[in-house]
Design an enzyme around this catalytic site. Structure first.
Site, PDB file in Angstrom:
ATOM      1  N   GLY A 102      13.140  -7.928 -36.983  1.00 31.53           N
ATOM      2  CA  GLY A 102      12.722  -8.918 -36.044  1.00 31.53           C
ATOM      3  C   GLY A 102      13.639  -9.423 -34.876  1.00 31.53           C
ATOM      4  O   GLY A 102      13.139 -10.025 -33.933  1.00 31.53           O
TER       5      GLY A 102
ATOM      6  N   GLN B 234      23.243   8.846  -3.555  1.00 29.28           N
ATOM      7  CA  GLN B 234      24.016   7.768  -3.929  1.00 29.28           C
ATOM      8  C   GLN B 234      23.183   6.814  -4.626  1.00 29.28           C
ATOM      9  O   GLN B 234      23.521   6.295  -5.767  1.00 29.28           O
ATOM     10  CB  GLN B 234      24.861   7.199  -3.013  1.00 29.28           C
ATOM     11  CG  GLN B 234      25.718   6.064  -3.340  1.00 29.28           C
ATOM     12  CD  GLN B 234      26.968   5.764  -2.696  1.00 29.28           C
ATOM     13  OE1 GLN B 234      27.900   6.589  -2.326  1.00 29.28           O
ATOM     14  NE2 GLN B 234      27.091   4.273  -2.500  1.00 29.28           N
ATOM     15  N   GLU B 235      21.916   6.315  -4.043  1.00 30.39           N
ATOM     16  CA  GLU B 235      21.327   5.304  -4.621  1.00 30.39           C
ATOM     17  C   GLU B 235      20.559   5.965  -6.153  1.00 30.39           C
ATOM     18  O   GLU B 235      20.611   4.814  -7.071  1.00 30.39           O
ATOM     19  CB  GLU B 235      20.156   5.076  -3.663  1.00 30.39           C
ATOM     20  CG  GLU B 235      20.464   4.518  -2.430  1.00 30.39           C
ATOM     21  CD  GLU B 235      19.324   4.348  -1.373  1.00 30.39           C
ATOM     22  OE1 GLU B 235      19.744   4.246  -0.178  1.00 30.39           O
ATOM     23  OE2 GLU B 235      18.183   4.246  -1.951  1.00 30.39           O
TER      24      GLU B 235
ATOM     25  N   GLY C 239       4.375   2.939  -1.808  1.00 30.32           N
ATOM     26  CA  GLY C 239       5.890   3.070  -2.483  1.00 30.32           C
ATOM     27  C   GLY C 239       6.301   4.357  -2.684  1.00 30.32           C
ATOM     28  O   GLY C 239       7.165   4.690  -1.591  1.00 30.32           O
TER      29      GLY C 239
ATOM     30  N   GLY D 224      13.818   3.263  -7.066  1.00 29.48           N
ATOM     31  CA  GLY D 224      14.824   4.160  -6.717  1.00 29.48           C
ATOM     32  C   GLY D 224      14.011   5.594  -6.554  1.00 29.48           C
ATOM     33  O   GLY D 224      14.785   6.491  -6.465  1.00 29.48           O
TER      34      GLY D 224
ATOM     35  N   GLY E 265       0.692  -1.194   0.093  1.00 30.17           N
ATOM     36  CA  GLY E 265      -0.106  -0.049   0.141  1.00 30.17           C
ATOM     37  C   GLY E 265       0.843   1.380  -0.027  1.00 30.17           C
ATOM     38  O   GLY E 265       0.375   2.277   0.247  1.00 30.17           O
TER      39      GLY E 265
ATOM     40  N   GLN F 231      20.887   5.893 -44.794  1.00 26.03           N
ATOM     41  CA  GLN F 231      21.066   7.431 -44.159  1.00 26.03           C
ATOM     42  C   GLN F 231      20.231   7.336 -43.046  1.00 26.03           C
ATOM     43  O   GLN F 231      20.725   7.738 -41.801  1.00 26.03           O
ATOM     44  CB  GLN F 231      20.778   8.358 -45.055  1.00 26.03           C
ATOM     45  CG  GLN F 231      21.212   9.644 -44.220  1.00 26.03           C
ATOM     46  CD  GLN F 231      20.674  10.851 -45.223  1.00 26.03           C
ATOM     47  OE1 GLN F 231      19.751  11.139 -45.470  1.00 26.03           O
ATOM     48  NE2 GLN F 231      21.586  11.805 -45.472  1.00 26.03           N
TER      49      GLN F 231
ATOM     50  N   ARG G   9      24.528  -6.661 -40.733  1.00 26.28           N
ATOM     51  CA  ARG G   9      23.234  -7.257 -41.568  1.00 26.28           C
ATOM     52  C   ARG G   9      23.192  -6.545 -42.892  1.00 26.28           C
ATOM     53  O   ARG G   9      23.608  -5.392 -42.843  1.00 26.28           O
ATOM     54  CB  ARG G   9      22.466  -6.865 -40.623  1.00 26.28           C
ATOM     55  CG  ARG G   9      20.730  -7.054 -41.031  1.00 26.28           C
ATOM     56  CD  ARG G   9      20.193  -8.658 -40.840  1.00 26.28           C
ATOM     57  NE  ARG G   9      19.073  -8.774 -41.297  1.00 26.28           N
ATOM     58  CZ  ARG G   9      18.476  -9.950 -41.651  1.00 26.28           C
ATOM     59  NH1 ARG G   9      19.444 -10.953 -41.641  1.00 26.28           N
ATOM     60  NH2 ARG G   9      17.264 -10.084 -42.119  1.00 26.28           N
TER      61      ARG G   9
END
Ligand code: FAD
Length: 387
Positions: free
Chosen positions: A350, A251-252, A139, A373, A137, A289, A278
């Site tokens: 693909g 820092q995180e 965050g 974060g 409930g 281009q 390819r």
């Protein structure tokens, strides 16, 4: 040199940092070859032994002082580890969360006894850590958490549940964000550590099915009258949890920006390589281009991001990274990661949609970077406060 031709900043040029980078790269080539990482993705969890192997190789506790069993390095070493995880396609191994998020809480706010009790065992991999903030409930709005750690006798009793916890199935040392005084709002929040081995009332829930980061054991955790000793409160005073969390958030957030730019560099490298091989309509995909313009734009934006991230790392090494600048790095570089990887994937046609092509997995893995974060919307709120 990476695909971007941006010179490494002076602070990353030390011989010791270069040697560490080489040894980290070798470690992942030996201990996390593609087949092993694929096995981790299938089992939705990195092998437990990997933590001990990383500990033995000196990759845990990189910026933890040597007197507590760490490597005595600094944030540069953490940056190298994050870059090497991305460069070698080792998704899901939560070592940076352990090293550069949980250990710093203990280093900065722990008592001497707590540092001696936990850090050396974290540096060997005997203890694997997690940080449990988010609840079903609550965050973004962390003040809304319901988990409590109530004083009882000579300890605390934890009740509540957490979700989306990184390293959730593996961790045996969990930093739990809980209310020690539910009447006090932010001032009633504390960080308490739980050693899970033999902890009665502690249960791990589902290892959650996710759209990406397949090898990561992101999980639910349940606490039902779990007793911990009073010495497991981080620091010596209750109610300091928010202050402690706020202190570590720059820092995180920078960690996420570092991971994002490392992923961008890897994606560009893979894509440039692919479009040179390819062929269609009798020429290489790179000769169209459109391909050149798309990749020129991606390379330009990635260069701007790399220079900014390097700037933030340098400022952080001086202890001066402010929350708003860290939020800019987190939001802008993770947004760019999503955009560039999407454009790169398109150039694979693909094949870009096929699981066996790393760009496909990188596309899925990148999506969460804008959410965890602190969501990118929350980052903008923090930046806006400085206007
Ligand atoms: C793979 C993964 C790993 C994770 N690891 C961890 C972990 O190790 N430990 C941990 O504690 N948590 C972890 N999390 C949780 C993560 O940090 C949260 O999901 C995140 O903080 C968002 O919280 P929420 O999911 O409750 O979204 P909510 O807070 O419900 O947000 C929903 C939406 O509303 C927006 N929103 C909310 N408030 C505002 C506002 N004031 N203004 C504008 N928009 C707003 C948000 O930006 C978002 O778009 C992880 C999540 C995932 C998916």
């Amino acid at each position: 040199m990476s695909v971007l031709n941006v010179e490494r900043p002076d602070f990353m040029q030390d011989e010791e940092i270069r040697m560490f980078e080489d040894s980290a790269a070798k470690f992942f080539q030996q201990h996390a070859p593609a087949e092993r990482v694929e096995k981790w993705r299938k089992q939705k969890c990195v092998d437990r032994e990997m933590w001990n192997e990383a500990g033995e190789a000196g990759l845990l506790g990189l910026s933890t002082p040597e007197e507590y069993g760490g490597m005595g390095g600094d944030y540069r070493h953490e940056v190298v580890l994050m870059e090497q995880l991305a460069a070698n396609g080792v998704d899901g191994f939560g070592a940076s969360l352990h090293n550069a998020i949980v250990m710093p809480y203990i280093i900065h706010y722990g008592t001497e006894e707590q540092k001696k009790r936990w850090l050396p065992r974290m540096a060997t991999g005997e203890l694997v850590s997690a940080i449990a903030m988010t609840e079903p409930g609550a965050g973004s709005d962390l003040q809304g958490i319901k988990t409590t750690a109530k004083r009882a006798g000579n300890g605390y009793v934890i009740n509540g549940s957490k979700t989306f916890i990184t390293n959730g199935q593996t961790a045996n040392l969990i930093c739990v964000v809980a209310k020690t005084d539910p009447t006090q709002g932010a001032k009633g929040v504390s960080l308490v550590f739980l050693e899970t081995d033999g902890a009665e009332g502690f249960e791990r829930g589902r290892n959650l099915k996710k759209m990406g980061q397949d090898a990561q054991d992101t999980s639910e955790l349940f606490f039902n009258d779990v007793k911990i000793p009073a010495e497991n409160l981080l620091g010596t005073e209750e109610g300091k949890g928010f202050y402690q969390l706020m202190g570590q958030l720059p820092q995180e957030r920078l960690n996420i920006a570092v991971q994002a730019i490392a992923a961008i560099e890897k994606a560009l490298e893979l894509t440039i390589d692919y479009v040179k091989q390819r062929q269609a309509f009798g020429k290489k995909i790179l000769d169209f281009q459109n391909t050149q313009f798309v990749l020129a734009e991606c390379k330009t934006e990635a260069t701007v991001a790399r220079v900014f991230v390097n700037h933030c790392i340098g400022v952080h090494l001086q202890g001066k990274l402010d929350p708003a600048t860290a939020s800019m790095a987190k939001y802008w570089v993770s947004d760019l990661e999503g955009k560039i990887i999407d454009r790169c994937l398109q150039l694979f046609g693909g094949y870009g949609f096929m699981d066996e092509y790393p760009i496909s997995r990188m596309y899925r893995d990148a999506r969460i970077q804008r959410i965890y974060g602190g969501t990118n919307e929350i980052m903008k709120l923090l930046i806006a406060r400085t206007l």
